[in-house]
Design an enzyme around this catalytic site. Structure first.
Site, PDB file in Angstrom:
ATOM      1  N   TYR A 145     -12.406  -1.696  -3.841  1.00 36.56           N
ATOM      2  CA  TYR A 145     -12.877  -1.799  -2.272  1.00 36.56           C
ATOM      3  C   TYR A 145     -14.355  -1.795  -2.469  1.00 36.56           C
ATOM      4  O   TYR A 145     -14.999  -1.519  -1.141  1.00 36.56           O
ATOM      5  CB  TYR A 145     -12.324  -1.023  -1.583  1.00 36.56           C
ATOM      6  CG  TYR A 145     -10.865  -1.173  -1.026  1.00 36.56           C
ATOM      7  CD1 TYR A 145     -10.414  -2.181  -0.295  1.00 36.56           C
ATOM      8  CD2 TYR A 145      -9.808  -0.493  -1.427  1.00 36.56           C
ATOM      9  CE1 TYR A 145      -9.402  -2.770   0.077  1.00 36.56           C
ATOM     10  CE2 TYR A 145      -8.449  -0.852  -1.229  1.00 36.56           C
ATOM     11  CZ  TYR A 145      -8.397  -2.009  -0.031  1.00 36.56           C
ATOM     12  OH  TYR A 145      -6.951  -2.401   0.080  1.00 36.56           O
ATOM     13  N   LYS A 156       0.702  -1.094   0.069  1.00 34.69           N
ATOM     14  CA  LYS A 156      -0.013   0.002  -0.010  1.00 34.69           C
ATOM     15  C   LYS A 156       0.780   1.242  -0.062  1.00 34.69           C
ATOM     16  O   LYS A 156       1.899   1.396   0.428  1.00 34.69           O
ATOM     17  CB  LYS A 156      -0.880   0.031   1.231  1.00 34.69           C
ATOM     18  CG  LYS A 156      -2.016  -1.110   1.234  1.00 34.69           C
ATOM     19  CD  LYS A 156      -2.868  -1.289   2.220  1.00 34.69           C
ATOM     20  CE  LYS A 156      -4.139  -2.233   2.184  1.00 34.69           C
ATOM     21  NZ  LYS A 156      -4.870  -2.166   3.521  1.00 34.69           N
ATOM     22  N   HIS A 212      -2.063  -5.504   1.629  1.00 34.98           N
ATOM     23  CA  HIS A 212      -3.347  -6.049   1.383  1.00 34.98           C
ATOM     24  C   HIS A 212      -3.171  -7.529   0.965  1.00 34.98           C
ATOM     25  O   HIS A 212      -1.965  -8.006   0.764  1.00 34.98           O
ATOM     26  CB  HIS A 212      -4.237  -5.464   0.100  1.00 34.98           C
ATOM     27  CG  HIS A 212      -5.401  -6.444  -0.299  1.00 34.98           C
ATOM     28  ND1 HIS A 212      -6.441  -6.202   0.317  1.00 34.98           N
ATOM     29  CD2 HIS A 212      -5.571  -7.369  -1.184  1.00 34.98           C
ATOM     30  CE1 HIS A 212      -7.380  -6.934  -0.249  1.00 34.98           C
ATOM     31  NE2 HIS A 212      -6.830  -7.600  -1.141  1.00 34.98           N
ATOM     32  N   ASN A 228      -2.010   0.270   6.552  1.00 29.11           N
ATOM     33  CA  ASN A 228      -1.486  -0.791   7.212  1.00 29.11           C
ATOM     34  C   ASN A 228      -0.641  -1.566   6.128  1.00 29.11           C
ATOM     35  O   ASN A 228      -0.629  -2.863   6.488  1.00 29.11           O
ATOM     36  CB  ASN A 228      -2.558  -1.747   7.809  1.00 29.11           C
ATOM     37  CG  ASN A 228      -3.527  -2.203   6.847  1.00 29.11           C
ATOM     38  OD1 ASN A 228      -3.451  -1.700   5.646  1.00 29.11           O
ATOM     39  ND2 ASN A 228      -4.663  -2.809   7.439  1.00 29.11           N
ATOM     40  N   GLU A 276      -9.112 -10.258  -7.446  1.00 35.70           N
ATOM     41  CA  GLU A 276      -8.217  -9.163  -7.379  1.00 35.70           C
ATOM     42  C   GLU A 276      -7.316  -9.299  -8.384  1.00 35.70           C
ATOM     43  O   GLU A 276      -6.859  -8.429  -8.814  1.00 35.70           O
ATOM     44  CB  GLU A 276      -7.925  -9.169  -5.947  1.00 35.70           C
ATOM     45  CG  GLU A 276      -9.179  -8.802  -5.134  1.00 35.70           C
ATOM     46  CD  GLU A 276      -8.916  -8.763  -3.675  1.00 35.70           C
ATOM     47  OE1 GLU A 276     -10.001  -8.381  -2.836  1.00 35.70           O
ATOM     48  OE2 GLU A 276      -7.820  -9.438  -3.202  1.00 35.70           O
TER      49      GLU A 276
HETATM   50  N1  UDP Z   1      -9.605  -0.268   7.287  1.00 33.62           N
HETATM   51  C1  UDP Z   1      -9.680   1.154   7.817  1.00 33.62           C
HETATM   52  N2  UDP Z   1     -10.443   1.001   8.986  1.00 33.62           N
HETATM   53  C2  UDP Z   1     -10.846  -0.007   9.792  1.00 33.62           C
HETATM   54  C3  UDP Z   1     -10.925  -1.335   9.050  1.00 33.62           C
HETATM   55  C4  UDP Z   1     -10.093  -1.322   7.685  1.00 33.62           C
HETATM   56  O1  UDP Z   1      -9.270   1.823   7.559  1.00 33.62           O
HETATM   57  O2  UDP Z   1     -11.674   0.182  10.731  1.00 33.62           O
HETATM   58  C5  UDP Z   1      -8.927  -0.359   5.947  1.00 33.62           C
HETATM   59  C6  UDP Z   1      -7.495  -0.966   6.283  1.00 33.62           C
HETATM   60  O3  UDP Z   1      -6.481  -0.456   5.279  1.00 33.62           O
HETATM   61  C7  UDP Z   1      -7.994  -2.354   5.666  1.00 33.62           C
HETATM   62  C8  UDP Z   1      -8.972  -2.176   4.660  1.00 33.62           C
HETATM   63  O4  UDP Z   1      -9.637  -1.107   5.036  1.00 33.62           O
HETATM   64  O5  UDP Z   1      -6.715  -3.038   5.328  1.00 33.62           O
HETATM   65  C9  UDP Z   1      -9.945  -3.392   4.255  1.00 33.62           C
HETATM   66  O6  UDP Z   1     -10.652  -3.613   5.567  1.00 33.62           O
HETATM   67  P1  UDP Z   1     -10.647  -5.421   5.860  1.00 33.62           P
HETATM   68  O7  UDP Z   1     -11.554  -5.487   7.086  1.00 33.62           O
HETATM   69  O8  UDP Z   1     -10.902  -6.092   4.745  1.00 33.62           O
HETATM   70  O9  UDP Z   1      -9.083  -5.531   6.418  1.00 33.62           O
HETATM   71  P2  UDP Z   1      -8.029  -6.286   5.630  1.00 33.62           P
HETATM   72  O10 UDP Z   1      -8.703  -7.669   5.044  1.00 33.62           O
HETATM   73  O11 UDP Z   1      -7.352  -5.794   4.875  1.00 33.62           O
HETATM   74  O12 UDP Z   1      -6.997  -7.286   7.174  1.00 33.62           O
HETATM   75 MG    MG Z   2     -10.004  -7.693   3.574  1.00 34.71          MG
END
Ligand code: UDP
Ligand code: MG
Length: 139
Positions: free
Chosen positions: A51, A11, A117, A114, A128
């Site tokens: 997304y 990212k 992905h 974070n 994806e």
């Molecule tokens: N995200 C965020 N706030 C939150 C949860 C998720 O900004 O409270 C963002 C974060 O970058 C995350 C992405 O949205 O990686 C997708 O969320 P998901 O729950 O799918 O988490 P992941 O699968 O990436 O662990």
């Molecule tokens: Mg996810």
């Protein structure tokens, strides 16, 4: 049976901090083979499309703005049990909750920025990967 491919994307926070190489090294050392890889930057429109499943969540607007704010490094990866093993390698969404040694524990700045992905299912890994790569970009 679990599939052997997953999709990842380094990212903007991690590419901007100069951590793309270090993260890629960890991925390869963990036994993932790189099938496809490039550097790109998403428009707001494309980030929104990627997304789309999170459209109803409160952080969607910020997520789209952030994911289009700088370069990303998308990759298709290959390994036995790829989706599950890769989710273990990257750690929890919130870096404060990520296991020590995971990519997010090492490189993520916050729950939104974070670092990386990882697809959450074989089906989404295929969707994806197809979003970013044509058949001719896979080796
Ligand atoms: N995200 C965020 N706030 C939150 C949860 C998720 O900004 O409270 C963002 C974060 O970058 C995350 C992405 O949205 O990686 C997708 O969320 P998901 O729950 O799918 O988490 P992941 O699968 O990436 O662990
Ligand atoms: Mg996810």
């Amino acid at each position: 049976m679990a599939g052997n491919r997953t999709f990842t994307m380094i990212k903007p926070d991690a590419t901007t901090a100069g951590n793309a190489g270090a993260i890629t090294k960890i991925i390869e050392e963990a036994g993932f083979r790189i099938v496809a890889m490039k550097k790109a930057q998403l428009s707001q429109e494309l980030a929104g499309k990627f997304y789309e499943i999170h459209k109803a969540r409160p952080f969607y607007g910020e997520l789209v703005a952030y994911m289009s704010s700088g370069p990303i490094v998308p990759m298709i990866l290959e390994k036995d049990n790829a989706v599950e093993d890769f989710r273990k390698l990257i750690g929890a969404t919130d870096p404060k909750k990520a296991e020590p040694g995971t990519i997010r524990a090492l490189f993520a700045k916050s729950i939104d920025a974070n670092a990386i992905h990882g697809s959450d299912s074989d089906e989404n890994a295929a969707i994806e990967g197809n979003f970013f790569f044509s058949q001719f970009e896979r080796f």
